[in-house]
Enzyme design. Sequence first.
Site, PDB file in Angstrom:
ATOM      1  N   LYS A 113       1.138   1.680  -3.395  1.00  0.00           N
ATOM      2  CA  LYS A 113      -0.149   1.085  -3.736  1.00  0.00           C
ATOM      3  C   LYS A 113       0.020  -0.191  -4.563  1.00  0.00           C
ATOM      4  O   LYS A 113      -0.806  -1.086  -4.490  1.00  0.00           O
ATOM      5  CB  LYS A 113      -1.042   2.088  -4.466  1.00  0.00           C
ATOM      6  CG  LYS A 113      -1.578   3.162  -3.532  1.00  0.00           C
ATOM      7  CD  LYS A 113      -2.787   3.864  -4.114  1.00  0.00           C
ATOM      8  CE  LYS A 113      -3.350   4.857  -3.110  1.00  0.00           C
ATOM      9  NZ  LYS A 113      -4.418   5.695  -3.676  1.00  0.00           N
ATOM     10  N   LYS A 195       1.949   7.370   8.342  1.00  0.00           N
ATOM     11  CA  LYS A 195       0.932   8.425   8.334  1.00  0.00           C
ATOM     12  C   LYS A 195      -0.422   7.817   8.686  1.00  0.00           C
ATOM     13  O   LYS A 195      -0.660   6.624   8.449  1.00  0.00           O
ATOM     14  CB  LYS A 195       0.893   9.159   6.992  1.00  0.00           C
ATOM     15  CG  LYS A 195       0.186   8.418   5.906  1.00  0.00           C
ATOM     16  CD  LYS A 195      -0.278   9.321   4.762  1.00  0.00           C
ATOM     17  CE  LYS A 195      -1.061   8.448   3.796  1.00  0.00           C
ATOM     18  NZ  LYS A 195      -1.801   9.078   2.772  1.00  0.00           N
ATOM     19  N   LYS A 198      -6.746   6.541   5.639  1.00  0.00           N
ATOM     20  CA  LYS A 198      -8.109   6.011   5.489  1.00  0.00           C
ATOM     21  C   LYS A 198      -8.086   4.497   5.348  1.00  0.00           C
ATOM     22  O   LYS A 198      -9.037   3.828   5.697  1.00  0.00           O
ATOM     23  CB  LYS A 198      -8.726   6.487   4.161  1.00  0.00           C
ATOM     24  CG  LYS A 198      -9.041   7.917   4.009  1.00  0.00           C
ATOM     25  CD  LYS A 198      -9.620   8.106   2.586  1.00  0.00           C
ATOM     26  CE  LYS A 198      -9.419   9.521   2.113  1.00  0.00           C
ATOM     27  NZ  LYS A 198      -9.067   9.670   0.731  1.00  0.00           N
TER      28      LYS A 198
END
Length: 332
Positions: A113, A195, A198
């Site tokens: 992140k 993966k 969202k």
Amino acid sequence: MDGKTVYSAIQPSGNLTIGNYVGSIRNWLGMQEEYDCFFAMADMHAITVRQEPAELRRRTLELAALYIACGIDPEKCTLYVQSHVPQHAELMWVLNTIAYVGEMERMTQFKDKSQKHADNINMGLMDYPVLMAADILLYQADLVPVGQDQTQHVEITRDLAVRFNNRFGETFTVPKALVLKQGAKIASLQDPAKKMSKSDENPNASVYLTDDRDTILRKFKRAVTDSESEIRFAPQEKPGVSNLLTIYASFTGKNTEEAEKEFAWKGYGEFKLAVGEAVADKLAPVQAEQARLLKEKAYLGGVLAAGAERAYKTARKTLSKVYRKVGFYQGE
Ligand code: TYM
């Protein structure tokens, strides 16, 4: 009930994908019959990356409706919004004092992140796992059902629980992550090495729980497979096809061996269509129920208020024990 407590949460931080459903919500459904379950909407985690406030508010309620539409029963479980229970932030503060900067810097999600949001590497982003530990430990959870990507955070939660117990005496239950063998890591439809997420920028990479039938069928039709034509479950050699088999199996209640047999003599076109149909068939009633619930604002409000109150009772007990153990003056 054998007295075990289950805790899990999802961030209302974007459009939920079928990865979230397969890796977490689906996994929770059976548990509510057996265990004392707490399921939260982790809005405090969500603001570690920038959120549009009105959207965060809307998504939080949508997530509550989704939980219920998927079959989570608010009579059997405690369903609540994380920020409604102040003890999460309070316990996080105490845990911060036994968590080391070095171990937080090493967390995979923090590193990912930080790269993705290089202009906003805030303290909350680094403290994210400590907040997650506070979530879990407040309820003395035994089991934490999560997808693969969250297991490192459950590990650090265990470390913090043990560290606290060693320093201050037995206080926290040391929780275990519960990760499914099948479906713990649903991959992107466009890049099976990644993966499904969202926050993927490519909308074709993820199937959202809000996608309509045509969109779902189209996304599966475009899903990356390989140049062979054989349908077989082999995650290393055939990650794309194996991911589709896992999705199909998860949405039809089968295992991947059964799924593989079903498609052994079929072509990729027919296979992808069948996977899309299985997903669309399962999601249609969930979407309809979610839409119906979202019109019942008073009902949802009631569920969340009751959930927060129940959560608060347990959380308050744990926090006051913690405050006593660390030496905060609480009166004679
Ligand atoms: P979040 O919101 O990113 O994801 C929610 C759950 O979905 C799982 N998941 C997946 N499973 C399989 N395949 C995928 N592609 C996939 N993508 C996501 C995640 O592993 C997770 O179980 N930090 C957590 C929320 C949280 C939490 C907690 C979880 C806050 N406090 C306490 C457990 C206990 C998160 O960001 O999940």
